[in-house]
Design a protein around this motif. Structure first.
Motif, mmCIF file in Angstrom:
data_model
loop_
_atom_site.group_PDB
_atom_site.id
_atom_site.type_symbol
_atom_site.label_atom_id
_atom_site.label_comp_id
_atom_site.label_asym_id
_atom_site.label_seq_id
_atom_site.Cartn_x
_atom_site.Cartn_y
_atom_site.Cartn_z
ATOM 1 N N MET A 186 0.824 -1.204 0.000
ATOM 2 C CA MET A 186 0.000 0.000 0.000
ATOM 3 C C MET A 186 0.864 1.262 0.000
ATOM 4 O O MET A 186 0.569 2.221 -0.704
ATOM 5 C CB MET A 186 -0.925 0.020 1.226
ATOM 6 N N ARG A 187 1.931 1.258 0.768
ATOM 7 C CA ARG A 187 2.790 2.446 0.848
ATOM 8 C C ARG A 187 3.611 2.662 -0.414
ATOM 9 O O ARG A 187 3.970 3.790 -0.731
ATOM 10 C CB ARG A 187 3.721 2.350 2.051
ATOM 11 N N SER A 188 3.930 1.589 -1.127
ATOM 12 C CA SER A 188 4.715 1.740 -2.354
ATOM 13 C C SER A 188 3.821 1.903 -3.572
ATOM 14 O O SER A 188 4.273 1.782 -4.700
ATOM 15 C CB SER A 188 5.654 0.551 -2.532
ATOM 16 N N LYS A 189 2.525 2.154 -3.326
ATOM 17 C CA LYS A 189 1.543 2.459 -4.365
ATOM 18 C C LYS A 189 1.408 1.344 -5.401
ATOM 19 O O LYS A 189 1.282 1.585 -6.589
ATOM 20 C CB LYS A 189 1.870 3.785 -5.033
ATOM 21 N N GLN A 190 1.408 0.095 -4.938
ATOM 22 C CA GLN A 190 1.248 -1.042 -5.837
ATOM 23 C C GLN A 190 -0.163 -1.133 -6.408
ATOM 24 O O GLN A 190 -0.369 -1.709 -7.458
ATOM 25 C CB GLN A 190 1.560 -2.340 -5.088
ATOM 26 N N PHE A 191 -1.145 -0.557 -5.711
ATOM 27 C CA PHE A 191 -2.531 -0.701 -6.110
ATOM 28 C C PHE A 191 -3.095 0.549 -6.769
ATOM 29 O O PHE A 191 -4.287 0.618 -7.022
ATOM 30 C CB PHE A 191 -3.392 -1.063 -4.895
ATOM 31 N N ASP A 192 -2.262 1.551 -7.016
ATOM 32 C CA ASP A 192 -2.740 2.796 -7.615
ATOM 33 C C ASP A 192 -2.754 2.686 -9.134
ATOM 34 O O ASP A 192 -1.729 2.507 -9.771
ATOM 35 C CB ASP A 192 -1.850 3.973 -7.217
ATOM 36 N N ASP A 193 -3.930 2.767 -9.706
ATOM 37 C CA ASP A 193 -4.116 2.783 -11.150
ATOM 38 C C ASP A 193 -5.359 3.622 -11.426
ATOM 39 O O ASP A 193 -6.424 3.097 -11.735
ATOM 40 C CB ASP A 193 -4.283 1.366 -11.689
ATOM 41 N N PRO A 194 -5.236 4.946 -11.293
ATOM 42 C CA PRO A 194 -6.433 5.788 -11.351
ATOM 43 C C PRO A 194 -7.138 5.782 -12.701
ATOM 44 O O PRO A 194 -8.342 5.985 -12.771
ATOM 45 C CB PRO A 194 -5.912 7.178 -11.017
ATOM 46 N N GLU A 195 -6.429 5.534 -13.789
ATOM 47 C CA GLU A 195 -7.057 5.587 -15.098
ATOM 48 C C GLU A 195 -7.248 4.222 -15.740
ATOM 49 O O GLU A 195 -8.032 4.085 -16.666
ATOM 50 C CB GLU A 195 -6.217 6.461 -16.035
ATOM 51 N N GLY A 196 -6.562 3.220 -15.268
ATOM 52 C CA GLY A 196 -6.587 1.906 -15.903
ATOM 53 C C GLY A 196 -7.959 1.282 -16.009
ATOM 54 O O GLY A 196 -8.446 0.999 -17.098
ATOM 55 N N ASP A 197 -8.611 1.046 -14.884
ATOM 56 C CA ASP A 197 -9.923 0.395 -14.914
ATOM 57 C C ASP A 197 -10.983 1.278 -15.545
ATOM 58 O O ASP A 197 -11.869 0.786 -16.233
ATOM 59 C CB ASP A 197 -10.357 0.015 -13.503
ATOM 60 N N ALA A 198 -10.903 2.583 -15.305
ATOM 61 C CA ALA A 198 -11.909 3.484 -15.866
ATOM 62 C C ALA A 198 -11.858 3.484 -17.392
ATOM 63 O O ALA A 198 -12.891 3.518 -18.057
ATOM 64 C CB ALA A 198 -11.698 4.889 -15.333
ATOM 65 N N ASN A 199 -10.676 3.433 -17.961
ATOM 66 C CA ASN A 199 -10.560 3.422 -19.413
ATOM 67 C C ASN A 199 -10.759 2.024 -19.988
ATOM 68 O O ASN A 199 -11.282 1.866 -21.083
ATOM 69 C CB ASN A 199 -9.189 3.940 -19.840
ATOM 70 N N ARG A 200 -10.343 1.008 -19.276
ATOM 71 C CA ARG A 200 -10.415 -0.367 -19.769
ATOM 72 C C ARG A 200 -11.851 -0.816 -19.970
ATOM 73 O O ARG A 200 -12.160 -1.567 -20.893
ATOM 74 C CB ARG A 200 -9.701 -1.283 -18.779
ATOM 75 N N ILE A 201 -12.760 -0.360 -19.135
ATOM 76 C CA ILE A 201 -14.150 -0.793 -19.256
ATOM 77 C C ILE A 201 -14.833 -0.176 -20.474
ATOM 78 O O ILE A 201 -15.812 -0.706 -20.984
ATOM 79 C CB ILE A 201 -14.920 -0.466 -17.960
#
Length: 53
Positions: free
Chosen positions: A26-41
């Motif tokens: 969480m601290r190394s931002k492994q789960f941050d993908d602000p545009e990935g899922d929004a654009n992928r759908i």
């Protein structure tokens, strides 16, 4: 019952290692993908089709 003397500390240690790994991720931002899922759908690329080689 003597096995509980081994199993309880081992399970607590394994749980602690898992918690530390999760906090590190969480601290190394492994789960941050602000545009990935929004654009992928919204895209039709590779939707239900095998990827060509």
């Amino acid at each position: 019952m003597e096995i509980l003397g081994i199993l309880i500390p081992v399970s607590l240690l394994m749980g602690g290692v898992g918690l530390v790994a999760f906090i590190w991720a969480m601290r190394s931002k492994q789960f941050d993908d602000p545009e990935g899922d929004a654009n992928r759908i919204l895209t039709k690329d590779w939707d239900d089709k095998p990827r060509p080689d």
